[in-house]
Write a protein that holds these residues in place. Structure first.
Motif, short mmCIF file in Angstrom:
data_model
loop_
_atom_site.label_atom_id
_atom_site.label_comp_id
_atom_site.label_asym_id
_atom_site.label_seq_id
_atom_site.Cartn_x
_atom_site.Cartn_y
_atom_site.Cartn_z
N UNK A 197 33.28 40.83 -9.12
CA UNK A 197 32.07 40.88 -8.30
C UNK A 197 32.30 41.58 -6.96
N UNK A 198 33.35 42.36 -6.85
CA UNK A 198 33.80 42.84 -5.54
C UNK A 198 32.91 43.90 -4.90
N UNK A 199 32.00 44.51 -5.65
CA UNK A 199 31.02 45.41 -5.05
C UNK A 199 29.71 45.27 -5.83
N UNK A 200 28.65 45.88 -5.31
CA UNK A 200 27.33 45.67 -5.92
C UNK A 200 27.23 46.28 -7.31
N UNK A 201 27.94 47.36 -7.57
CA UNK A 201 27.92 47.96 -8.90
C UNK A 201 28.51 46.99 -9.93
N UNK A 202 29.65 46.38 -9.58
CA UNK A 202 30.26 45.40 -10.47
C UNK A 202 29.38 44.17 -10.60
N UNK A 204 26.16 44.04 -10.48
CA UNK A 204 25.07 44.37 -11.40
C UNK A 204 25.57 44.36 -12.85
N UNK A 205 26.81 44.83 -13.06
CA UNK A 205 27.36 44.82 -14.41
C UNK A 205 27.52 43.41 -14.95
N UNK A 206 27.96 42.48 -14.10
CA UNK A 206 28.08 41.09 -14.53
C UNK A 206 26.70 40.50 -14.80
N UNK A 207 25.70 40.93 -14.04
CA UNK A 207 24.33 40.45 -14.27
C UNK A 207 23.87 40.79 -15.69
N UNK A 247 19.53 49.55 3.80
CA UNK A 247 20.15 48.45 3.07
C UNK A 247 19.14 47.36 2.71
N UNK A 248 18.10 47.22 3.51
CA UNK A 248 17.01 46.31 3.15
C UNK A 248 16.31 46.84 1.90
N UNK A 249 16.12 48.15 1.84
CA UNK A 249 15.49 48.74 0.66
C UNK A 249 16.41 48.65 -0.57
N UNK A 250 17.71 48.61 -0.35
CA UNK A 250 18.63 48.38 -1.48
C UNK A 250 18.39 47.00 -2.08
N UNK A 251 18.09 46.02 -1.23
CA UNK A 251 17.74 44.69 -1.74
C UNK A 251 16.46 44.76 -2.57
N UNK A 252 15.48 45.49 -2.08
CA UNK A 252 14.22 45.64 -2.81
C UNK A 252 14.48 46.24 -4.19
N UNK A 253 15.26 47.31 -4.22
CA UNK A 253 15.56 47.98 -5.49
C UNK A 253 16.28 47.04 -6.44
N UNK A 254 17.30 46.34 -5.95
CA UNK A 254 18.05 45.44 -6.83
C UNK A 254 17.17 44.30 -7.35
N UNK A 255 16.40 43.71 -6.45
CA UNK A 255 15.61 42.54 -6.84
C UNK A 255 14.50 42.92 -7.83
N UNK A 256 13.88 44.06 -7.63
CA UNK A 256 12.88 44.52 -8.59
C UNK A 256 13.51 44.76 -9.95
N UNK A 327 29.71 41.56 -0.53
CA UNK A 327 29.68 41.92 0.88
C UNK A 327 29.81 40.69 1.75
N UNK A 328 30.47 40.86 2.90
CA UNK A 328 30.56 39.78 3.87
C UNK A 328 29.21 39.60 4.56
N UNK A 329 28.86 38.37 4.87
CA UNK A 329 27.60 38.09 5.56
C UNK A 329 27.69 36.72 6.20
N UNK A 330 26.68 36.38 6.99
CA UNK A 330 26.58 35.03 7.52
C UNK A 330 25.14 34.56 7.31
N UNK A 331 24.94 33.26 7.40
CA UNK A 331 23.59 32.73 7.24
C UNK A 331 23.45 31.48 8.09
N UNK A 332 22.62 31.57 9.10
CA UNK A 332 22.26 30.39 9.87
C UNK A 332 23.23 30.03 10.96
N UNK A 333 23.21 28.77 11.31
CA UNK A 333 23.97 28.25 12.43
C UNK A 333 23.05 27.56 13.41
N UNK A 334 23.56 26.57 14.11
CA UNK A 334 22.77 25.80 15.07
C UNK A 334 23.48 25.80 16.41
N UNK A 335 22.76 26.19 17.47
CA UNK A 335 23.34 26.26 18.81
C UNK A 335 22.72 25.22 19.73
#
Length: 458
Positions: A197-202, A204-207, A247-256, A327-335
């Motif tokens: 799963x190390x990149x988006x192409x892989x 998608x292949x696992x999907x 990259x936001x549009x890449x999400x659109x393309x993948x999700x569709x 891809x590396x990412x973060x989500x959320x957090x409380x300050x």
């Protein structure tokens, strides 16, 4: 963050008064330095109020306070009131805004002393006059804050002034079902699954393999969004112009593509169907989750008996594992933000230090709750230890989070992130469902965005 409010059934204001004590103006706080933990006395000539009002949207921080810092109320001779407003339809921010705007004229016992914010809208408050400098006003030192992950400080820093602090760091990973990985990939080993799963192409292949084997790669439309939106090349707004990053549009393309090919279950984030896909009857391979999601949401959803023991045999407890994902990412957090006008800054200083700076406390929170806390030294220590998560089949997920945290990039955040992210996802749902074409969905997004933010342009 985090949208953790959905795991707490709070729909009205709840005010909880607790831990009344009798103390004096001389208080102690634990400080951990090289060579061990020592006690240091902090004194202040500031006269403290008798009631500390803490505004938040669920009971997570309340539980942290009760477990690790409730003794501070007695030391300072204060009552601690948690004003909890669930953040549905922006109720939390609306309530907080009203209270802050009335701060100057409010009676001492009614003033906001401490309030919590999430990453998506933190800048709204840190760029205002209502959040105090945690160093210059509250009294923490640069040395106190030195062990924290830099990105957690960057989010709440304005013109070089840090106006909040957090006990959490929230890097994200991909959580997957071990049993499904074995059936489809031939292994559940996190290292080997990551290689697949190390990149988006892989990815998608696992999907495709998952679909052929009778499983879904993801649950719904929003699952991978943060992995794309956290890796944009520019902020949402340039001057006054709304910018939809490639990259936001890449999400659109993948999700569709995933929707049309049956690679997902067409659910939406936080919907009952989405939660059910994480449970014993689910046929979904995996979910993108940050630190809080593993122990706060995914674990609960995995159980067949929510009131039963959290152990192997209860639902699919023990069947999940995590890997870094494409891809590396973060989500959320409380300050935590100290409110201008508070008459309890000595208490706030000690509370902020205890829960966001003290490495001993931070390490214990992680060991007790599996949360990933905001102290690099403490997390590295656990990452290199024999620590194991029973929920994740004996995996030391802290080691993966420690690596992912180093890759978080906050350079493209903006004041509009929460509103525009939510508006964009909502508009694209109509496209994924086949109700409108892509151009119409984009036009609907722009219309919604400019209604919400009249100062912006297309």
């Amino acid at each position: 963050m985090k949208k953790k409010l959905l795991s707490v059934l709070l729909t009205t204001v709840l005010v909880t008064t607790m831990f009344t004590g009798c103390g004096n103006s001389k208080t102690s706080s634990d400080k951990t330095k090289a060579g061990g933990t020592v006690k240091t006395e902090s004194t202040s000539d500031t006269k403290e109020g008798k009631k500390v009002n803490i505004y938040c949207w669920n009971d997570e921080f309340k539980s942290r306070y009760e477990a690790y810092a409730k003794d501070l109320a007695e030391k300072h001779g204060v009552e601690v009131n948690f004003v909890i407003v669930a953040n549905e339809n922006n109720a939390y921010q609306n309530n907080l805004d009203t209270a802050l705007q009335a701060q100057e004229s409010a009676a001492a016992d009614d003033k906001v002393d401490l309030f919590l914010v999430e990453a998506d809208y933190a800048s709204k408050y840190t760029k205002s006059e209502y959040a105090l400098d945690v160093v210059g006003d509250v009294g923490l030192t640069k040395e106190d804050l030195a062990g924290q992950y830099q990105y957690t400080k960057d989010i709440v820093t304005v013109d070089g002034v840090q106006k909040g602090t957090t006990w959490q760091a929230t890097p994200g990973l991909f959580a997957y079902r071990r049993s499904i990985a074995k059936k489809v990939l031939g292994t559940d080993d996190p290292t080997q699954v990551q290689a697949a799963l190390s990149d988006w192409s892989k990815f998608d292949g696992v999907a495709t393999k998952m679909k052929d084997a009778g499983f879904k790669m993801l649950s719904g439309y929003d699952d991978s969004y943060r992995a794309f939106s956290n890796n944009v090349s520019k902020p949402w707004v340039d001057g006054t112009k709304i910018v939809v990053d490639d990259n936001i549009m890449n999400w659109v393309k993948q999700t569709k593509d995933y929707t049309d090919k049956g690679y997902n279950n067409k659910t939406t984030l936080w919907a009952p169907e989405w939660s059910a896909d994480q449970g014993p009857d689910g046929k979904v391979f995996g979910f993108f989750y940050s630190t809080w999601g593993i122990n706060f949401t995914l674990l609960g959803n995995s159980l067949s008996d929510a009131k039963g023991k959290q152990e192997v045999g209860n639902g699919i407890y023990g069947d999940y594992a995590v890997c870094e994902g494409p891809q590396a990412y973060y989500w959320g957090g409380t300050w935590l933000c100290a409110a201008k006008g508070s008459d309890n800054l000595p208490f706030i200083k000690d509370l902020m230090y205890r829960l966001t700076c003290d490495s001993k406390t931070m390490k214990q929170i992680t060991l007790d709750t599996q949360d990933y806390t905001n102290n690099q030294a403490a997390m590295e220590e656990i990452a290199k230890s024999d620590y194991k998560s029973d929920f994740l089949g004996g995996q030391n997920h802290i080691a993966l989070f420690a690596e992912a945290a180093k890759k978080i990039d906050m350079s493209n955040i903006s004041d509009y992130d929460q509103g525009l992210n939510e508006a964009f996802q909502q508009s694209m749902h109509e496209y994924f469902e086949g109700n409108v074409d892509e151009k119409t969905a984009l036009d609907n997004f722009y219309t919604s965005a400019m209604e919400k933010y009249p100062e912006l342009t297309k």
